[in-house]
Write a protein that holds these residues in place. Structure first.
Motif, PDB file in Angstrom:
ATOM      1  N   ALA A  96       9.192  -7.483   2.290  1.00 37.15           N
ATOM      2  CA  ALA A  96       8.066  -6.543   2.381  1.00 37.15           C
ATOM      3  C   ALA A  96       8.306  -5.327   1.491  1.00 37.15           C
ATOM      4  CB  ALA A  96       7.859  -6.115   3.831  1.00 37.15           C
ATOM      5  N   GLU A  97       9.524  -4.794   1.526  1.00 29.46           N
ATOM      6  CA  GLU A  97       9.825  -3.642   0.675  1.00 29.46           C
ATOM      7  C   GLU A  97       9.673  -4.002  -0.800  1.00 29.46           C
ATOM      8  OE1 GLU A  97      13.508  -0.762  -0.644  1.00 29.46           O
ATOM      9  OE2 GLU A  97      13.729  -1.941   1.186  1.00 29.46           O
ATOM     10  N   ILE A 102       6.978  -3.658  -6.025  1.00 25.74           N
ATOM     11  CA  ILE A 102       6.474  -4.361  -7.209  1.00 25.74           C
ATOM     12  C   ILE A 102       4.988  -4.104  -7.416  1.00 25.74           C
ATOM     13  CG2 ILE A 102       6.040  -6.657  -8.179  1.00 25.74           C
ATOM     14  CD1 ILE A 102       8.763  -7.481  -6.849  1.00 25.74           C
ATOM     15  N   VAL A 103       4.187  -4.207  -6.352  1.00 21.49           N
ATOM     16  CA  VAL A 103       2.744  -3.972  -6.548  1.00 21.49           C
ATOM     17  C   VAL A 103       2.463  -2.513  -6.897  1.00 21.49           C
ATOM     18  CG1 VAL A 103       1.959  -5.920  -5.153  1.00 21.49           C
ATOM     19  CG2 VAL A 103       2.160  -3.690  -4.091  1.00 21.49           C
ATOM     20  N   ALA A 104       3.262  -1.591  -6.366  1.00 20.96           N
ATOM     21  CA  ALA A 104       3.070  -0.171  -6.703  1.00 20.96           C
ATOM     22  C   ALA A 104       3.322   0.055  -8.191  1.00 20.96           C
ATOM     23  CB  ALA A 104       3.988   0.712  -5.867  1.00 20.96           C
ATOM     24  N   ILE A 105       4.353  -0.592  -8.724  1.00 19.84           N
ATOM     25  CA  ILE A 105       4.648  -0.455 -10.154  1.00 19.84           C
ATOM     26  C   ILE A 105       3.590  -1.163 -10.994  1.00 19.84           C
ATOM     27  CG2 ILE A 105       6.295  -1.115 -11.965  1.00 19.84           C
ATOM     28  CD1 ILE A 105       8.514  -0.693  -9.780  1.00 19.84           C
ATOM     29  N   LEU A 106       3.264  -2.410 -10.622  1.00 20.51           N
ATOM     30  CA  LEU A 106       2.240  -3.150 -11.375  1.00 20.51           C
ATOM     31  C   LEU A 106       0.867  -2.491 -11.285  1.00 20.51           C
ATOM     32  CD1 LEU A 106       3.200  -6.865 -10.563  1.00 20.51           C
ATOM     33  CD2 LEU A 106       3.626  -5.573 -12.676  1.00 20.51           C
ATOM     34  N   GLY A 107       0.663  -1.698 -10.256  1.00 19.66           N
ATOM     35  CA  GLY A 107      -0.604  -0.988 -10.100  1.00 19.66           C
ATOM     36  C   GLY A 107      -0.918  -0.070 -11.275  1.00 19.66           C
ATOM     37  N   PHE A 108       0.127   0.344 -11.982  1.00 21.15           N
ATOM     38  CA  PHE A 108      -0.111   1.186 -13.147  1.00 21.15           C
ATOM     39  C   PHE A 108      -0.772   0.419 -14.292  1.00 21.15           C
ATOM     40  CE2 PHE A 108       2.529   4.069 -10.818  1.00 21.15           C
ATOM     41  CZ  PHE A 108       1.978   5.298 -11.142  1.00 21.15           C
ATOM     42  N   PRO A 132       4.354   4.734   2.212  1.00 17.77           N
ATOM     43  CA  PRO A 132       4.655   4.648   3.654  1.00 17.77           C
ATOM     44  C   PRO A 132       5.163   3.272   4.090  1.00 17.77           C
ATOM     45  CG  PRO A 132       2.544   5.706   3.313  1.00 17.77           C
ATOM     46  CD  PRO A 132       2.987   5.198   1.980  1.00 17.77           C
ATOM     47  N   PHE A 133       4.683   2.207   3.455  1.00 18.59           N
ATOM     48  CA  PHE A 133       5.126   0.863   3.804  1.00 18.59           C
ATOM     49  C   PHE A 133       6.571   0.633   3.363  1.00 18.59           C
ATOM     50  CE2 PHE A 133       0.533   0.707   3.501  1.00 18.59           C
ATOM     51  CZ  PHE A 133       0.203   0.099   4.698  1.00 18.59           C
ATOM     52  N   ILE A 134       6.934   1.181   2.212  1.00 17.43           N
ATOM     53  CA  ILE A 134       8.311   1.085   1.730  1.00 17.43           C
ATOM     54  C   ILE A 134       9.239   1.854   2.670  1.00 17.43           C
ATOM     55  CG2 ILE A 134       9.860   1.698  -0.179  1.00 17.43           C
ATOM     56  CD1 ILE A 134       7.321   1.317  -2.029  1.00 17.43           C
ATOM     57  N   ILE A 135       8.830   3.051   3.039  1.00 25.72           N
ATOM     58  CA  ILE A 135       9.630   3.878   3.956  1.00 25.72           C
ATOM     59  C   ILE A 135       9.824   3.164   5.290  1.00 25.72           C
ATOM     60  CG2 ILE A 135       9.563   5.991   5.354  1.00 25.72           C
ATOM     61  CD1 ILE A 135       8.315   7.385   2.898  1.00 25.72           C
TER      62      ILE A 135
END
Length: 183
Positions: A96-97, A102-108, A132-135
């Motif tokens: 999950a982390e 990965i999606v946060a980075i690819l979101g760029f 928040p999901f990573i945390i």
């Protein structure tokens, strides 16, 4: 139109990365090594108590609950039903982390889908919504590891003398801090 293309892009990468996460062989995971092992500044996840994680972590949306209903064999159960599924839950926190990072980075990639400030705004907002999901995963994993170690010790698992003191110290640090903040 660029806004909707950006949303479509984010939806596509989220689904693709989720599927890759489900297919990733769990035996390849190293839950006790970088990047999944707690960093020193995290104090085995207890640092997140400063942002009152116990109050908000259950309020986050959970897409896996929807997927479990649609494709029950595609998702392991997230509840602690018995001590045997603690390692499964630990692995799932890693997946999950990694998925959210990965999606946060690819979101760029929205910067290229929507040229200009709009693409930047959507990309940054998408990054912020994933934090928040990573945390939450980084908070839960050390607690699960400590519970797993405690159960193994109770069941007579031999950690070896070299690791025994380290495990006990981490377990006391995690469980002791968790009990103090929940009261």
């Amino acid at each position: 139109m660029s806004f909707w293309r950006s949303i479509g892009y984010l939806l596509c990468i989220s689904i693709a990365v989720f599927i890759l996460g489900r297919l990733y062989p769990r035996k390849w995971l190293r839950t006790d090594a970088f990047p999944f092992k707690s960093f020193k500044f995290e104090k085995n996840g207890t640092i997140y108590n400063k942002i009152k994680i116990m109050k908000w972590k259950t309020k986050l949306p959970d897409a896996s609950l929807i997927i479990t209903k649609i494709l029950p064999r595609f998702m392991p159960k997230k509840r602690l039903e018995n001590e045997n599924n603690i390692p499964v839950l630990i692995n799932e926190t890693c997946i999950a982390e990694a998925t959210h990072v990965i999606v946060a980075i690819l979101g760029f990639g929205c910067i290229f889908v929507w040229n200009g400030i709009g693409g930047w705004i959507v990309s940054v907002l998408f990054l912020i919504t994933n934090i928040p999901f990573i945390i939450m995963q980084r908070f839960n994993r050390p607690r699960l590891v400590a519970a797993d170690m405690m159960l193994k010790r109770r069941n007579g698992f031999n950690f070896g003398e070299a690791n025994k003191n380290e495990f006990e110290r981490e377990e006391n640090e995690i469980l002791g801090a968790g009990e103090a903040t929940e009261t």
